[in-house]
Design an enzyme around this catalytic site. Structure first.
Site, PDB file in Angstrom:
ATOM      1  N   HIS A 124       0.829  -1.219   0.000  1.00  0.00           N
ATOM      2  CA  HIS A 124       0.000   0.000   0.000  1.00  0.00           C
ATOM      3  C   HIS A 124       0.853   1.255   0.000  1.00  0.00           C
ATOM      4  CE1 HIS A 124      -4.258  -0.791   0.199  1.00  0.00           C
ATOM      5  NE2 HIS A 124      -4.079  -1.765   1.059  1.00  0.00           N
ATOM      6  N   GLU A 173      -5.012  -2.629  13.143  1.00  0.00           N
ATOM      7  CA  GLU A 173      -6.118  -2.341  12.235  1.00  0.00           C
ATOM      8  C   GLU A 173      -6.673  -3.668  11.687  1.00  0.00           C
ATOM      9  OE1 GLU A 173      -4.818  -0.480   8.650  1.00  0.00           O
ATOM     10  OE2 GLU A 173      -6.837   0.129   8.038  1.00  0.00           O
ATOM     11  N   HIS A 174      -5.780  -4.506  11.152  1.00  0.00           N
ATOM     12  CA  HIS A 174      -6.169  -5.825  10.630  1.00  0.00           C
ATOM     13  C   HIS A 174      -5.445  -6.890  11.431  1.00  0.00           C
ATOM     14  CE1 HIS A 174      -6.206  -3.111   6.996  1.00  0.00           C
ATOM     15  NE2 HIS A 174      -7.405  -3.649   6.871  1.00  0.00           N
ATOM     16  N   ASP A 227     -10.835  -6.418   2.308  1.00  0.00           N
ATOM     17  CA  ASP A 227     -10.672  -5.149   1.594  1.00  0.00           C
ATOM     18  C   ASP A 227     -11.728  -4.967   0.521  1.00  0.00           C
ATOM     19  OD1 ASP A 227      -8.509  -4.205   2.959  1.00  0.00           O
ATOM     20  OD2 ASP A 227      -7.031  -5.100   1.618  1.00  0.00           O
TER      21      ASP A 227
END
Lengths: 436, 436
Positions: free
Chosen positions: A262, A327-328, A361
């Site tokens: 990312h 977050e994940h 996602d």
């Protein structure tokens, strides 16, 4: 190479604390520039927005062409392949089904004192969604922001998406159409946020703004907060994978790389109870980095912020995970369901090795807008709740007021708020026949 | 005298827009001072907090006395009268009962694709509650902030309350004890917010900070946001009363004054469909202002920001009310329940003339921390939801991944995120027997 840590190392605590505290984001101070842009848009409206668009997006447009027409949208959408369209439609359907379950209930009840109490949820009237242009223009983000708003019942949903050099991403327009977006404007940057918050001749103001953006957009969102609601200011993406030795190292490597690719500031962490497996994953990452399209970005992220942490037990992994508040969080262990119930702080949990984070996602159903930078300790991902608000309700009868009013009067007087007390007393006196 | 407006006036729209846009709050720019205070507390911990406390609160204390001991709390609580204690306990019980109904449910289900999806709510681990000292030290605010946190399941709840010149408000300590607060520190200002957010030798850091405060406290909360969660930054209080002629003007006058007495920047508005009744209420306000203890404050608020608006129909009142999006809305009309259902934007609605707003401040049950300055368009009052956060859950089976994985892969490729696609593809290949 990433950092290798082990809870057995004597200086583990020092190393782990440093890892937790690592500042991954450069925040250029653009606040003064943004303040000027907002002031300019408030003062000159469309004219300011169009000038700034010509300057920053190298794209000249007139006010009447700022909004995409239905014909333009249809023409762009027609460029999308049937397979891409089908994928977007499946994603939208699944995201809609998931978020429909989030609608909160109204309640109203009468208690033993005779007071009727409750609350009612209503949707925000108008919302604006910022969609970045260029490389980070993701149709999946359009679905993830727009669908919760429409499920909540937002009446008017406007998108702003810059089109640098005039380039349009047909998938973004198609995602917006599938999600039921009402208006799409080809503008971006702080000027788009200002236009959404304060309105211009062409763009009516909204009540809430969500969506990711660069430093200018983030600074503008902070500045207009209060005038409108905003969602969280997202930091760089993160993943923590907790995996035992019974995994394919390549699968785990790809999961780590799908965050690392990312952004150079992204962070990919692996916790395992088997040091040799950790090394095998690191080797698999290196192998994949040889050919990955975005290898320069992914390599920098993995080198600067990646880590492989070896623990003695999975309970140690749970404790570390809660300190990271990822977050994940992917749980690739034998008893993944049981481990998931032990986790307190995480944005999203992906349970079992057949659930790669990338499913979340795009197509799983849950939202991919999630709390970063340890903010899962106190905040949640985007949801229908971000587009509704609660009005509390109370109705007293004379009897209910007689029952609880005297205590309210007493508390008001203890706070020296006489009129508060008198507003109750005047009514109680009427009940006692002292007046009228 | 307040402003008198009528929707029949030709220039009503201009006047009403000006009323809506009136800036009622002076926000002194204390941001640089606050930045220095926070940096100092982060660097020097307790020593900085104690020096600042000596300076701003004129109260010297050592680190080991910063926290109230159980004995000190008991001694202060013993000073409270039985009647005040009973009133606080009734209020706490009612607030607890109301907020207990707000606890959100966990969900987990398996859909037709075979994907198991859901979410789980967990409490914030540690929260800090700021309580102002001096005149605005309200025990009711302690209950309204602390009880939702404890209902949510917050494990550790710390209060900071400055004690200027050493003066303690026994009611605040008793309210804290009744609400189940775990730690009480006699500090305030930006230094208290910094201590809660970053921790010192004596005060462990928290994850969320709520509670009202002055400009320094508000600026500090804005600055630590991100490191911790914060609640809204509250502006001056507001009430809108919609009343028909069948009301006692004195009751309505007292309801308007119970906002006006808070603060010179407070705003009290009346909408009525009977101009003569509006005048009667204004007259009743003047009469009450002759004797009200806080008449100087209330008079200034009513003069500068008060308004009486005459409408032709109650439907007009609804439309105006939604544009105001009032923090508090009182409906003193014949069909109050029906009118309440037509309202879209309001923090709290008080239905019927027997429900003065003051009931909601103290004892009704709903929270009195409510959105101000038109933010009810997009936000809600304080609730249990402010002290919990949601973790989304997803678990795929091989079959589920086979069903929806290809679409995820396609979307990932359309966004040029190759590793995302490969993380799905590697698993799909295994299913297809292309690997192992």
């Amino acid at each position: 190479m990433p950092q290798f840590l082990s809870t057995s190392d004597p200086d583990f605590e020092t190393q782990f604390t440093a890892l937790l505290g690592a500042k991954r984001e450069d925040s250029p101070d653009v606040d003064h520039i943004v303040a000027d842009i907002i002031a300019d848009v408030r003062k000159r409206g469309d004219a300011a927005v169009l000038e700034l668009t010509a300057k920053f997006d190298r794209f000249s447009v007139t006010a009447d062409k700022m909004r995409f027409s239905d014909e333009e949208i249809a023409a762009e959408c027609a460029k999308v392949s049937d397979a891409d369209r089908a994928a977007l439609e499946l994603a939208a359907e699944r995201i809609r089904a998931y978020h429909a379950r989030q609608m909160p209930d109204d309640q109203m009840w009468t208690d033993e004192a005779g007071a009727t109490l409750g609350w009612r949820w209503t949707a925000v009237s108008a919302a604006g969604l910022y969609v970045p242009g260029g490389l980070a223009s993701y149709p999946s983000s359009v679905l993830m922001n727009a669908i919760p708003a429409k499920v909540a019942g937002v009446g008017r949903l406007a998108i702003t998406v810059p089109t640098p050099d005039g380039v349009v991403n047909p998938l973004v327009l198609l995602a917006a159409r599938i999600a039921g977006v009402d208006e799409i404007y080809r503008i971006g940057g702080a000027q788009a946020i200002a236009a959404l918050a304060y309105g211009t001749e062409t763009i009516a103001p909204v009540d809430k703004i969500t969506g990711p953006g660069n430093a200018f957009v983030a600074a503008a969102k902070r500045r207009v907060f209060g005038k409108v609601g905003i969602d969280m200011i997202a930091g760089p993406s993160e993943i923590l994978v907790i995996a035992d030795r019974d995994n394919d190292p390549d699968w785990i490597a790809l999961d780590l790389l799908s965050q690392a690719e990312h952004d150079e500031s992204a962070q990919s962490l692996l916790i395992t109870d088997d040091a040799a497996f950790g090394q095998a994953v690191a080797d698999a990452v290196e192998k994949r980095l040889e050919t990955l399209e975005r290898r320069d970005i992914a390599r920098a992220s993995w080198r600067d912020y990646g880590a492989v942490i070896t623990v003695n037990t999975l309970d140690e992994a749970v404790a570390l995970s809660d300190r990271i508040a990822p977050e994940h969080l992917e749980l690739c262990v034998a008893e993944a369901d049981a481990l998931a119930t032990k986790i307190t702080h995480a944005g999203a949990i992906f349970i079992g090795a057949w659930t790669p984070e990338a499913i979340g996602d795009y197509i799983g159903g849950p939202n991919h807008v999630l709390p970063t930078a340890r903010s899962a300790r106190f905040s949640s991902g985007l949801s229908v709740m971000d587009f509704v608000k609660r009005t509390t309700l109370a109705r007293m009868t004379p009897d209910a007021l007689a029952a609880i009013g005297p205590s309210a009067e007493r508390l008001a007087r203890s706070e020296s708020l006489e009129a508060h007390g008198l507003s109750v007393r005047a009514r109680l006196d009427r009940l006692n026949g002292d007046a009228t």
